[in-house]
Write a protein that holds these residues in place. Structure first.
Motif, PDB file in Angstrom:
ATOM      1  N   SER A  96       4.978 -11.813   6.410  1.00  0.00           N
ATOM      2  CA  SER A  96       6.114 -11.322   6.777  1.00  0.00           C
ATOM      3  C   SER A  96       7.282 -11.989   6.297  1.00  0.00           C
ATOM      4  O   SER A  96       8.274 -11.615   6.168  1.00  0.00           O
ATOM      5  CB  SER A  96       6.413 -11.311   8.335  1.00  0.00           C
ATOM      6  OG  SER A  96       6.279 -12.826   9.030  1.00  0.00           O
ATOM      7  N   ARG A 105       7.516 -11.033   2.798  1.00  0.00           N
ATOM      8  CA  ARG A 105       8.067  -9.518   2.786  1.00  0.00           C
ATOM      9  C   ARG A 105       9.699  -9.668   2.811  1.00  0.00           C
ATOM     10  O   ARG A 105      10.392  -8.839   2.309  1.00  0.00           O
ATOM     11  CB  ARG A 105       7.508  -8.743   3.555  1.00  0.00           C
ATOM     12  CG  ARG A 105       6.174  -7.971   3.287  1.00  0.00           C
ATOM     13  CD  ARG A 105       5.757  -7.476   4.416  1.00  0.00           C
ATOM     14  NE  ARG A 105       4.291  -6.517   3.919  1.00  0.00           N
ATOM     15  CZ  ARG A 105       3.186  -6.520   4.784  1.00  0.00           C
ATOM     16  NH1 ARG A 105       3.351  -6.571   5.870  1.00  0.00           N
ATOM     17  NH2 ARG A 105       1.907  -5.819   4.176  1.00  0.00           N
ATOM     18  N   ASN A 145       4.712  -2.770  -0.252  1.00  0.00           N
ATOM     19  CA  ASN A 145       4.104  -1.449  -0.214  1.00  0.00           C
ATOM     20  C   ASN A 145       2.736  -1.250   0.413  1.00  0.00           C
ATOM     21  O   ASN A 145       2.322  -0.140   0.532  1.00  0.00           O
ATOM     22  CB  ASN A 145       4.110  -0.859  -1.537  1.00  0.00           C
ATOM     23  CG  ASN A 145       5.596  -0.465  -2.297  1.00  0.00           C
ATOM     24  OD1 ASN A 145       5.978   0.412  -2.070  1.00  0.00           O
ATOM     25  ND2 ASN A 145       6.032  -1.458  -3.017  1.00  0.00           N
ATOM     26  N   TYR A 146       2.024  -2.592   0.577  1.00  0.00           N
ATOM     27  CA  TYR A 146       0.743  -2.099   1.109  1.00  0.00           C
ATOM     28  C   TYR A 146       0.240  -3.376   2.090  1.00  0.00           C
ATOM     29  O   TYR A 146       1.136  -4.343   2.187  1.00  0.00           O
ATOM     30  CB  TYR A 146      -0.270  -2.548   0.012  1.00  0.00           C
ATOM     31  CG  TYR A 146      -0.131  -1.202  -1.075  1.00  0.00           C
ATOM     32  CD1 TYR A 146      -1.018   0.109  -0.804  1.00  0.00           C
ATOM     33  CD2 TYR A 146       0.637  -1.534  -2.111  1.00  0.00           C
ATOM     34  CE1 TYR A 146      -0.749   0.943  -1.867  1.00  0.00           C
ATOM     35  CE2 TYR A 146       0.566  -0.678  -3.142  1.00  0.00           C
ATOM     36  CZ  TYR A 146      -0.245   0.553  -3.076  1.00  0.00           C
ATOM     37  OH  TYR A 146      -0.018   1.827  -3.913  1.00  0.00           O
ATOM     38  N   ASP A 147      -0.653  -3.047   3.152  1.00  0.00           N
ATOM     39  CA  ASP A 147      -1.038  -4.067   3.951  1.00  0.00           C
ATOM     40  C   ASP A 147      -2.471  -4.478   3.444  1.00  0.00           C
ATOM     41  O   ASP A 147      -3.151  -3.550   2.846  1.00  0.00           O
ATOM     42  CB  ASP A 147      -1.258  -3.617   5.379  1.00  0.00           C
ATOM     43  CG  ASP A 147       0.236  -3.178   6.289  1.00  0.00           C
ATOM     44  OD1 ASP A 147       0.815  -3.950   6.154  1.00  0.00           O
ATOM     45  OD2 ASP A 147       0.223  -1.951   6.637  1.00  0.00           O
ATOM     46  N   LYS A 183      -5.799  -7.152   4.455  1.00  0.00           N
ATOM     47  CA  LYS A 183      -6.498  -8.046   5.108  1.00  0.00           C
ATOM     48  C   LYS A 183      -8.001  -8.170   4.669  1.00  0.00           C
ATOM     49  O   LYS A 183      -8.542  -7.294   3.837  1.00  0.00           O
ATOM     50  CB  LYS A 183      -6.596  -7.310   6.774  1.00  0.00           C
ATOM     51  CG  LYS A 183      -7.662  -6.277   6.598  1.00  0.00           C
ATOM     52  CD  LYS A 183      -7.612  -5.734   8.196  1.00  0.00           C
ATOM     53  CE  LYS A 183      -8.476  -4.447   8.632  1.00  0.00           C
ATOM     54  NZ  LYS A 183      -8.667  -3.957   9.838  1.00  0.00           N
ATOM     55  N   ARG A 225      -4.113  -0.967   2.213  1.00  0.00           N
ATOM     56  CA  ARG A 225      -3.749   0.122   3.000  1.00  0.00           C
ATOM     57  C   ARG A 225      -2.286   0.560   2.618  1.00  0.00           C
ATOM     58  O   ARG A 225      -1.599  -0.496   2.603  1.00  0.00           O
ATOM     59  CB  ARG A 225      -3.942   0.365   4.402  1.00  0.00           C
ATOM     60  CG  ARG A 225      -3.631   1.479   5.131  1.00  0.00           C
ATOM     61  CD  ARG A 225      -3.874   1.370   6.662  1.00  0.00           C
ATOM     62  NE  ARG A 225      -2.877   0.451   7.275  1.00  0.00           N
ATOM     63  CZ  ARG A 225      -3.094  -0.018   8.424  1.00  0.00           C
ATOM     64  NH1 ARG A 225      -4.003   0.502   9.114  1.00  0.00           N
ATOM     65  NH2 ARG A 225      -2.240  -0.992   8.910  1.00  0.00           N
ATOM     66  N   LYS A 226      -1.877   1.563   2.213  1.00  0.00           N
ATOM     67  CA  LYS A 226      -0.423   1.941   1.973  1.00  0.00           C
ATOM     68  C   LYS A 226       0.373   1.661   3.272  1.00  0.00           C
ATOM     69  O   LYS A 226       0.017   2.113   4.371  1.00  0.00           O
ATOM     70  CB  LYS A 226      -0.367   3.414   1.557  1.00  0.00           C
ATOM     71  CG  LYS A 226       1.075   3.930   1.263  1.00  0.00           C
ATOM     72  CD  LYS A 226       1.401   3.395  -0.383  1.00  0.00           C
ATOM     73  CE  LYS A 226       2.730   3.949  -0.510  1.00  0.00           C
ATOM     74  NZ  LYS A 226       2.887   3.361  -1.994  1.00  0.00           N
ATOM     75  N   ARG A 227       1.442   1.053   3.265  1.00  0.00           N
ATOM     76  CA  ARG A 227       2.478   0.881   4.419  1.00  0.00           C
ATOM     77  C   ARG A 227       3.175   1.942   4.571  1.00  0.00           C
ATOM     78  O   ARG A 227       3.687   2.799   3.848  1.00  0.00           O
ATOM     79  CB  ARG A 227       3.250  -0.408   4.192  1.00  0.00           C
ATOM     80  CG  ARG A 227       2.598  -1.653   3.909  1.00  0.00           C
ATOM     81  CD  ARG A 227       3.531  -2.695   3.797  1.00  0.00           C
ATOM     82  NE  ARG A 227       4.104  -3.033   5.014  1.00  0.00           N
ATOM     83  CZ  ARG A 227       5.475  -3.594   5.190  1.00  0.00           C
ATOM     84  NH1 ARG A 227       6.248  -3.666   4.151  1.00  0.00           N
ATOM     85  NH2 ARG A 227       6.259  -3.579   6.142  1.00  0.00           N
ATOM     86  N   GLN A 228       3.323   2.301   5.982  1.00  0.00           N
ATOM     87  CA  GLN A 228       4.163   3.441   6.221  1.00  0.00           C
ATOM     88  C   GLN A 228       5.523   3.325   6.143  1.00  0.00           C
ATOM     89  O   GLN A 228       6.565   4.119   5.693  1.00  0.00           O
ATOM     90  CB  GLN A 228       4.109   3.858   7.692  1.00  0.00           C
ATOM     91  CG  GLN A 228       2.643   4.155   8.184  1.00  0.00           C
ATOM     92  CD  GLN A 228       2.296   5.551   7.354  1.00  0.00           C
ATOM     93  OE1 GLN A 228       3.070   6.559   7.459  1.00  0.00           O
ATOM     94  NE2 GLN A 228       0.908   5.477   6.836  1.00  0.00           N
ATOM     95  N   ASP A 229       6.195   2.185   6.274  1.00  0.00           N
ATOM     96  CA  ASP A 229       7.493   1.762   5.972  1.00  0.00           C
ATOM     97  C   ASP A 229       7.561   0.915   4.604  1.00  0.00           C
ATOM     98  O   ASP A 229       8.433   0.006   4.615  1.00  0.00           O
ATOM     99  CB  ASP A 229       8.076   0.780   7.113  1.00  0.00           C
ATOM    100  CG  ASP A 229       7.230  -0.603   7.212  1.00  0.00           C
ATOM    101  OD1 ASP A 229       6.101  -0.548   6.885  1.00  0.00           O
ATOM    102  OD2 ASP A 229       7.926  -1.446   8.041  1.00  0.00           O
ATOM    103  N   ASN A 230       7.020   1.281   3.710  1.00  0.00           N
ATOM    104  CA  ASN A 230       7.103   0.887   2.569  1.00  0.00           C
ATOM    105  C   ASN A 230       8.355   1.018   1.688  1.00  0.00           C
ATOM    106  O   ASN A 230       9.183   1.697   2.112  1.00  0.00           O
ATOM    107  CB  ASN A 230       5.991   1.006   1.402  1.00  0.00           C
ATOM    108  CG  ASN A 230       6.032   2.727   1.127  1.00  0.00           C
ATOM    109  OD1 ASN A 230       6.815   2.988   0.060  1.00  0.00           O
ATOM    110  ND2 ASN A 230       5.542   3.655   1.602  1.00  0.00           N
TER     111      ASN A 230
END
Length: 289
Positions: A104, A107, A244-246, A248, A281-286
């Motif tokens: 975080s 980012r 742009n991505y998460d 893990k 995974r593509k982030r929603q708030d990218n």
């Protein structure tokens, strides 16, 4: 030694074929270069690209100015730069997956820098925490366990009496520096912002500044000339990914979800075992712009 000598023709023959194929591809690019001077010319303009640099370094030597020589130098430069950057990027992903608590902050830093300067060098230069993550990754997972290497041009005796004859290649273990607890407290621990905090305390240790305490890019006048581009390249890759991505750790290969430890590969680089998995995974708030 006899076995290696007998296998050498088979190993090198494949390499030669690949090099010759690459030469055919790259040659037209060299020939089209507006700075190309097949006859050699000492009055060169200041180098702007790696091709200009290679030609300028030839310094009028007809053999060095030959297209074949220039093309092979380009291939050598590409080989040295591609795998090192990709390996570093992969190692950073592993570290971020194991230490998601720092994502975080990275980012936020990247978002602020790009909002002010767009996707530019100025923005990447502002990403000091990102730089720290890259340095800490290099510190714990060096590209090579032995560097920098030097060739003895004449006999020399060290202060402890050790004799180094001319022609000897001398190097030292990277971890003797990078794992020194007098320089790096708790050296076995991955501290994402270790170098960021050191710089705040006035202990200047920037990624592109070679020093005795950080030898990833070598040291002295023979330090890696591509370190400036490499650091920007990695910052660009990591910042774009995180915005742009998460990411893990997956559990496909390990029930614990813990990525495998690196292992020593033939005395040089640390490489991961192929039993780990990273989920992206593509982030929603990218911030894909």
């Amino acid at each position: 030694m006899l076995l290696m000598a007998s296998l050498a023709p088979f190993i090198l023959s494949g390499t030669t074929e690949l090099v010759n194929a690459a030469v055919k591809i790259v040659t037209p690019i060299v020939e089209r270069s507006k700075h190309w001077r097949p006859s050699g010319n000492a009055n060169q303009i200041k180098a702007k690209t790696s091709l200009d640099w290679i030609i300028d370094m030839a310094d009028g030597d007809e053999d060095e100015y030959s297209i074949d020589s220039v093309v092979r130098r380009i291939l050598h430069l590409s080989l040295a730069s591609l795998h090192t950057s990709s390996i570093t990027f992969e190692r950073i992903l592993y570290n971020l997956c194991e230490h998601p608590e720092c994502i975080s902050s990275l980012r936020e830093e990247a978002q602020k820098a790009i909002s002010e300067d767009g996707w530019s060098k100025n923005a990447l230069d502002k990403m000091k925490k990102m730089e720290s993550v890259i340095q800490e990754t290099h510190r714990l997972m060096p590209l090579s366990n032995f560097q920098p290497g030097r060739l003895m041009m004449k006999d020399h005796i060290l202060h402890d009496g050790t004799f180094l004859p001319q022609g000897t290649t001398v190097t030292f273990r990277t971890d003797s520096v990078h794992m020194d607890d007098a320089v790096y407290p708790d050296p076995d621990r991955f501290d994402a912002f270790r170098f960021f905090n050191m710089n705040l305390q006035g202990k200047k240790n920037h990624i592109t500044t070679p020093s005795r305490n950080f030898t990833t890019f070598g040291i002295g006048k023979l330090a890696c000339p591509g370190r400036f581009v490499a650091s920007l390249e990695i910052k660009l890759l990591v910042s774009y990914l995180l915005l742009n991505y998460d990411i893990k750790v997956g559990k496909r290969y390990t029930n614990s979800g813990i990525l495998p430890k690196y292992e020593l590969f033939k005395g040089s680089p640390h490489v991961p075992k192929d039993t780990g998995e990273i989920l992206i995974r593509k982030r929603q708030d990218n911030m894909d712009n």
